[in-house]
Each structure stands twice: as C-alpha cells, then as structure tokens.
Design a protein around this motif. Structure first.
Motif, PDB file in Angstrom:
ATOM      1  N   PHE A 157       4.781  -0.602  -2.951  1.00 51.30           N
ATOM      2  CA  PHE A 157       5.561   0.416  -2.267  1.00 51.30           C
ATOM      3  C   PHE A 157       5.200   1.766  -2.868  1.00 51.30           C
ATOM      4  CE2 PHE A 157       9.639   2.929  -2.455  1.00 51.30           C
ATOM      5  CZ  PHE A 157       9.572   3.381  -1.140  1.00 51.30           C
ATOM      6  N   LEU A 158       4.868   2.753  -2.014  1.00 54.15           N
ATOM      7  CA  LEU A 158       4.534   4.098  -2.463  1.00 54.15           C
ATOM      8  C   LEU A 158       5.697   5.021  -2.115  1.00 54.15           C
ATOM      9  CD1 LEU A 158       0.834   4.290  -1.193  1.00 54.15           C
ATOM     10  CD2 LEU A 158       1.700   3.415  -3.377  1.00 54.15           C
ATOM     11  N   PRO A 159       6.503   5.409  -3.087  1.00 53.29           N
ATOM     12  CA  PRO A 159       7.725   6.170  -2.800  1.00 53.29           C
ATOM     13  C   PRO A 159       7.483   7.505  -2.107  1.00 53.29           C
ATOM     14  CG  PRO A 159       7.756   5.306  -5.044  1.00 53.29           C
ATOM     15  CD  PRO A 159       6.375   5.093  -4.524  1.00 53.29           C
ATOM     16  N   GLU A 160       6.407   8.202  -2.478  1.00 52.04           N
ATOM     17  CA  GLU A 160       6.189   9.546  -1.936  1.00 52.04           C
ATOM     18  C   GLU A 160       6.054   9.522  -0.411  1.00 52.04           C
ATOM     19  OE1 GLU A 160       5.091   9.473  -6.156  1.00 52.04           O
ATOM     20  OE2 GLU A 160       4.552   8.245  -4.419  1.00 52.04           O
ATOM     21  N   SER A 161       5.355   8.558   0.122  1.00 48.70           N
ATOM     22  CA  SER A 161       5.147   8.472   1.570  1.00 48.70           C
ATOM     23  C   SER A 161       5.993   7.393   2.218  1.00 48.70           C
ATOM     24  CB  SER A 161       3.667   8.201   1.871  1.00 48.70           C
ATOM     25  OG  SER A 161       3.232   7.013   1.215  1.00 48.70           O
ATOM     26  N   ARG A 162       6.801   6.703   1.402  1.00 48.47           N
ATOM     27  CA  ARG A 162       7.624   5.598   1.893  1.00 48.47           C
ATOM     28  C   ARG A 162       6.763   4.593   2.665  1.00 48.47           C
ATOM     29  NH1 ARG A 162      13.031   6.480   1.615  1.00 48.47           N
ATOM     30  NH2 ARG A 162      13.466   5.089   3.367  1.00 48.47           N
ATOM     31  N   SER A 163       5.585   4.326   2.141  1.00 51.04           N
ATOM     32  CA  SER A 163       4.634   3.437   2.797  1.00 51.04           C
ATOM     33  C   SER A 163       4.387   2.206   1.939  1.00 51.04           C
ATOM     34  CB  SER A 163       3.319   4.172   3.080  1.00 51.04           C
ATOM     35  OG  SER A 163       2.742   4.649   1.878  1.00 51.04           O
ATOM     36  N   ARG A 164       3.719   1.240   2.532  1.00 47.86           N
ATOM     37  CA  ARG A 164       3.434  -0.011   1.845  1.00 47.86           C
ATOM     38  C   ARG A 164       1.931  -0.291   1.826  1.00 47.86           C
ATOM     39  NH1 ARG A 164       5.961  -4.583   4.822  1.00 47.86           N
ATOM     40  NH2 ARG A 164       6.135  -3.170   6.582  1.00 47.86           N
ATOM     41  N   VAL A 165       1.526  -1.082   0.853  1.00 43.12           N
ATOM     42  CA  VAL A 165       0.154  -1.579   0.769  1.00 43.12           C
ATOM     43  C   VAL A 165       0.235  -3.078   0.516  1.00 43.12           C
ATOM     44  CG1 VAL A 165      -2.062  -1.457  -0.425  1.00 43.12           C
ATOM     45  CG2 VAL A 165      -0.632   0.604  -0.236  1.00 43.12           C
ATOM     46  N   VAL A 220      -7.112  -5.450   2.261  1.00 42.78           N
ATOM     47  CA  VAL A 220      -6.138  -4.453   1.809  1.00 42.78           C
ATOM     48  C   VAL A 220      -5.673  -3.699   3.048  1.00 42.78           C
ATOM     49  CG1 VAL A 220      -5.734  -2.431   0.376  1.00 42.78           C
ATOM     50  CG2 VAL A 220      -7.234  -4.267  -0.444  1.00 42.78           C
ATOM     51  N   GLU A 221      -4.371  -3.689   3.271  1.00 44.78           N
ATOM     52  CA  GLU A 221      -3.829  -3.046   4.466  1.00 44.78           C
ATOM     53  C   GLU A 221      -2.765  -2.032   4.069  1.00 44.78           C
ATOM     54  OE1 GLU A 221      -1.825  -4.195   8.801  1.00 44.78           O
ATOM     55  OE2 GLU A 221      -2.440  -5.778   7.398  1.00 44.78           O
ATOM     56  N   THR A 222      -2.942  -0.803   4.542  1.00 46.79           N
ATOM     57  CA  THR A 222      -1.934   0.225   4.336  1.00 46.79           C
ATOM     58  C   THR A 222      -1.068   0.315   5.590  1.00 46.79           C
ATOM     59  OG1 THR A 222      -3.356   2.008   5.167  1.00 46.79           O
ATOM     60  CG2 THR A 222      -3.468   1.506   2.811  1.00 46.79           C
ATOM     61  N   LYS A 223       0.225   0.509   5.374  1.00 43.25           N
ATOM     62  CA  LYS A 223       1.189   0.550   6.474  1.00 43.25           C
ATOM     63  C   LYS A 223       2.027   1.803   6.275  1.00 43.25           C
ATOM     64  CE  LYS A 223       1.350  -4.434   5.720  1.00 43.25           C
ATOM     65  NZ  LYS A 223       0.777  -5.074   6.883  1.00 43.25           N
ATOM     66  N   SER A 224       1.749   2.787   7.091  1.00 46.59           N
ATOM     67  CA  SER A 224       2.394   4.088   6.898  1.00 46.59           C
ATOM     68  C   SER A 224       2.708   4.714   8.250  1.00 46.59           C
ATOM     69  CB  SER A 224       1.480   5.018   6.086  1.00 46.59           C
ATOM     70  OG  SER A 224       0.277   5.262   6.793  1.00 46.59           O
ATOM     71  N   GLY A 225       3.233   5.944   8.192  1.00 48.92           N
ATOM     72  CA  GLY A 225       3.400   6.714   9.406  1.00 48.92           C
ATOM     73  C   GLY A 225       2.049   7.223   9.876  1.00 48.92           C
ATOM     74  N   SER A 226       2.058   8.300  10.626  1.00 49.22           N
ATOM     75  CA  SER A 226       0.801   8.792  11.191  1.00 49.22           C
ATOM     76  C   SER A 226      -0.137   9.357  10.129  1.00 49.22           C
ATOM     77  CB  SER A 226       1.092   9.865  12.249  1.00 49.22           C
ATOM     78  OG  SER A 226       1.856  10.920  11.686  1.00 49.22           O
ATOM     79  N   SER A 227       0.389   9.820   8.990  1.00 49.45           N
ATOM     80  CA  SER A 227      -0.443  10.406   7.936  1.00 49.45           C
ATOM     81  C   SER A 227      -0.927   9.322   6.978  1.00 49.45           C
ATOM     82  CB  SER A 227       0.337  11.457   7.152  1.00 49.45           C
ATOM     83  OG  SER A 227       0.737  12.508   7.997  1.00 49.45           O
ATOM     84  N   PRO A 228      -2.198   9.374   6.564  1.00 50.31           N
ATOM     85  CA  PRO A 228      -2.699   8.404   5.589  1.00 50.31           C
ATOM     86  C   PRO A 228      -1.936   8.503   4.274  1.00 50.31           C
ATOM     87  CG  PRO A 228      -4.502   9.598   6.638  1.00 50.31           C
ATOM     88  CD  PRO A 228      -3.246  10.305   7.032  1.00 50.31           C
ATOM     89  N   SER A 229      -1.838   7.391   3.575  1.00 48.85           N
ATOM     90  CA  SER A 229      -1.134   7.345   2.295  1.00 48.85           C
ATOM     91  C   SER A 229      -2.080   7.708   1.150  1.00 48.85           C
ATOM     92  CB  SER A 229      -0.570   5.942   2.059  1.00 48.85           C
ATOM     93  OG  SER A 229      -1.631   5.025   1.824  1.00 48.85           O
ATOM     94  N   ALA A 230      -1.507   7.854  -0.041  1.00 50.61           N
ATOM     95  CA  ALA A 230      -2.328   8.112  -1.229  1.00 50.61           C
ATOM     96  C   ALA A 230      -3.282   6.958  -1.489  1.00 50.61           C
ATOM     97  CB  ALA A 230      -1.424   8.346  -2.438  1.00 50.61           C
ATOM     98  N   PHE A 231      -2.875   5.744  -1.129  1.00 51.86           N
ATOM     99  CA  PHE A 231      -3.755   4.597  -1.349  1.00 51.86           C
ATOM    100  C   PHE A 231      -4.933   4.623  -0.386  1.00 51.86           C
ATOM    101  CE2 PHE A 231      -4.982   0.274  -2.331  1.00 51.86           C
ATOM    102  CZ  PHE A 231      -4.537   0.100  -3.628  1.00 51.86           C
ATOM    103  N   ASP A 232      -4.706   5.120   0.848  1.00 51.36           N
ATOM    104  CA  ASP A 232      -5.841   5.314   1.761  1.00 51.36           C
ATOM    105  C   ASP A 232      -6.859   6.264   1.143  1.00 51.36           C
ATOM    106  OD1 ASP A 232      -5.268   3.953   4.464  1.00 51.36           O
ATOM    107  OD2 ASP A 232      -3.396   5.015   4.093  1.00 51.36           O
ATOM    108  N   ARG A 233      -6.364   7.378   0.636  1.00 47.23           N
ATOM    109  CA  ARG A 233      -7.282   8.366   0.071  1.00 47.23           C
ATOM    110  C   ARG A 233      -8.013   7.821  -1.141  1.00 47.23           C
ATOM    111  NH1 ARG A 233      -2.937  11.536   1.910  1.00 47.23           N
ATOM    112  NH2 ARG A 233      -1.851  11.455  -0.099  1.00 47.23           N
ATOM    113  N   SER A 244       7.694   0.107  12.940  1.00 43.70           N
ATOM    114  CA  SER A 244       6.832   0.936  13.778  1.00 43.70           C
ATOM    115  C   SER A 244       5.942   1.737  12.842  1.00 43.70           C
ATOM    116  CB  SER A 244       7.663   1.881  14.658  1.00 43.70           C
ATOM    117  OG  SER A 244       8.443   1.155  15.567  1.00 43.70           O
ATOM    118  N   ARG A 245       4.614   1.524  12.916  1.00 40.68           N
ATOM    119  CA  ARG A 245       3.761   2.039  11.862  1.00 40.68           C
ATOM    120  C   ARG A 245       2.321   2.134  12.360  1.00 40.68           C
ATOM    121  NH1 ARG A 245       4.310  -3.955   9.319  1.00 40.68           N
ATOM    122  NH2 ARG A 245       2.392  -4.812  10.172  1.00 40.68           N
TER     123      ARG A 245
END
Length: 279
Positions: A175-183, A210-223, A34-35
């Motif tokens: 895998f981005l550990p800080e946000s527990r998100s994926r790219v 390039v697809e970011t998969k995170s919770g509701s907040s953008p990831s560092a890779f989005d920024r 769920s993302r």
C-alpha cells in the motif's frame, strides 16, 4: 489436476522492511474497485533490488503474521471464447468472469470485471465457491453475473459461461499512502487449462507479475519500475494462459509477451519439422 498452490517460490525477504497494514485498513484506504491497472513482467531475481528501492512509507499487507498468500483463480468463458477475444481485440466494452479462492483462508468469491469509459476497470464480487473445484456456478451466481454484465451494456448469456482456465500464484501486496494506491507482486506463476482433456500446464516460476492499481496518475512504484527499464506490458493471466495452452486461438495483443517474456513460441515453431513425403 486442479492446482491447490504452487509452493515453489516466495516473494523475497525485502517486503519484511515495510511496516504492516491489516486487511481492513487496506480495504478502507485503498479498495480502488474502480482503477487503472498497469502490469509489468519482472524477473524474480530483480525483486530484491526493486523492493529495496521502493518508498519507505510503503506498507505491506499482513494477515496472521503472513505477508505472502496463495491465490487460485478459475476463469469462465463462452464456447466461442468471447471474453478472450474481446480482451485480445481491445474492444471498449469487455468483461472477465472468474472465481477467486484465497487458499490461506479458504474463502472464495465470484468476480465480474468490466472495462468502462476512460479505460477504468470496475470489479464487483459476491461470495461463491471455486467453480473448478466445487462445481459450476450456482443459480444465484449466474444471476449476479447476468445482472452485472447487463449493467455494463455487455449482452452475454451468463448460462453459457463455463470454467476454462485455472491460474495459481503467490501474492504480496503493498500500500502506497501518498497516492492511496496498491502494488501486487505475483510469483510462482502457473496455469492449467480446463477446456482440454489433458489439462495441460504452464509454469513460469522465474517471472513475477507486478501490477500497480491506482487512479489515473501513475504511482511512485510505476515511476520506480520505469527507471529500472520496465514498461507496462499487454498481459492478462487469462489471456496469456489461454493463448499459450490453446494454440488454435489467435494470439492477438499478447503475442509479444508470449514470444519474448514467457518464451512460448507459436505452434508452428513448437512442432517438429517433418517431410511431406511418405516414402
């Protein structure tokens, strides 16, 4: 001809600077079924600089010493292209059904993706063969699709779904550990339609999705992408593939991506000019 892999362009070497993460750890720490998904179209030539600027804490999926993997997805839809039209018209309750094959391991899954409240995508899957290569969905597969669509409040007859499009590409996953998100970074992009007798192809090896998969907040890779001038695009591999290879379909929300990034003009601009006069 059903593509087995594209085999043309791999993700550039900068992924080698990241520490590896195994599949089991990635699933445990960032399954994110769920993302919120944000997709970007990036020239392959820009990937080395982009990855060099990524957070040093990022880890790259590694399986058996490999960091880039071949994927093939076979999308199913109704004869009236309901899945395509619901997505293209931004309907709140929409769905996508596909089989996904991992070409390096030989495994394959049947996946049902639905869009729920708060713009969240929910993906559910079971083991299943590739619908384009090994035949139609099994009875169990259709029952799974029917159950998942019903649970999402989407009244679609699973028996009416048939394979219509195949996409193939190469993927690396961060895998981005800080946000527990994926790219995910998909290169060597190609599409083949199954809904026409000529099995027309479309290839865009110069572009990456390039697809970011995170919770509701953008990831560092989005920024990071934003600082480099990239913004999320209205892109779906299924949507743009169907629109590009089926000019009789409305282009809907994908018209700008098709015209500007993928450079697939409308059919009226693809046909040669001809005189209405016969003599």
């Amino acid at each position: 001809m059903i593509p087995t892999s594209r085999g043309l362009v791999a993700v550039p070497a900068p992924v080698d600077r990241f520490d590896p993460i195994g599949l089991a750890d990635l699933v445990e720490q960032a399954s994110l079924l769920s993302r919120v998904d944000r997709k970007y179209l990036v020239p392959v030539a820009e990937l080395p600089r982009l990855l060099a600027a990524a957070p040093s804490s990022a880890r790259v999926l590694e399986i058996g010493g490999s960091r880039t993997f071949g994927y093939r997805s076979t999308y199913l839809d109704t004869a009236d292209r309901l899945s395509y039209l619901l997505a293209g018209r931004r309907r709140r309750r929409r769905f996508k059904v596909r089989t996904r094959s991992y070409l390096d391991t030989g495994t394959s899954w049947l996946e049902v993706k639905t869009r729920r409240a708060r713009d969240l995508t929910v993906k559910e899957r079971v083991a299943h063969h590739d619908a384009a290569v090994d035949g139609p969905l099994t009875h169990e597969g259709r029952a799974f699709v029917a159950d998942r669509l019903s649970a999402a409040g989407i009244p679609v007859d699973a028996d009416a779904l048939e394979p219509v499009l195949v996409t193939a590409y190469l993927r690396s996953t961060l895998f981005l550990p800080e946000s527990r998100s994926r790219v995910t970074i998909d290169t060597d992009l190609g599409w083949t339609t199954l809904a026409r007798t000529d099995h027309t192809d479309l290839d865009r090896a110069s572009l990456a999705v390039v697809e970011t998969k995170s919770g509701s907040s953008p990831s560092a890779f989005d920024r990071l992408l934003w600082t480099r001038g990239h913004r999320p695009r209205q892109i779906s591999k299924y949507g743009v593939g169907m629109a590009a290879l089926h000019p009789e379909l409305p282009r809907l929300k994908w018209h700008r991506v098709l015209d500007q990034q993928l450079q697939v003009p409308p059919i009226s601009r693809r046909l040669p000019n001809h005189s209405p006069h016969t003599g």
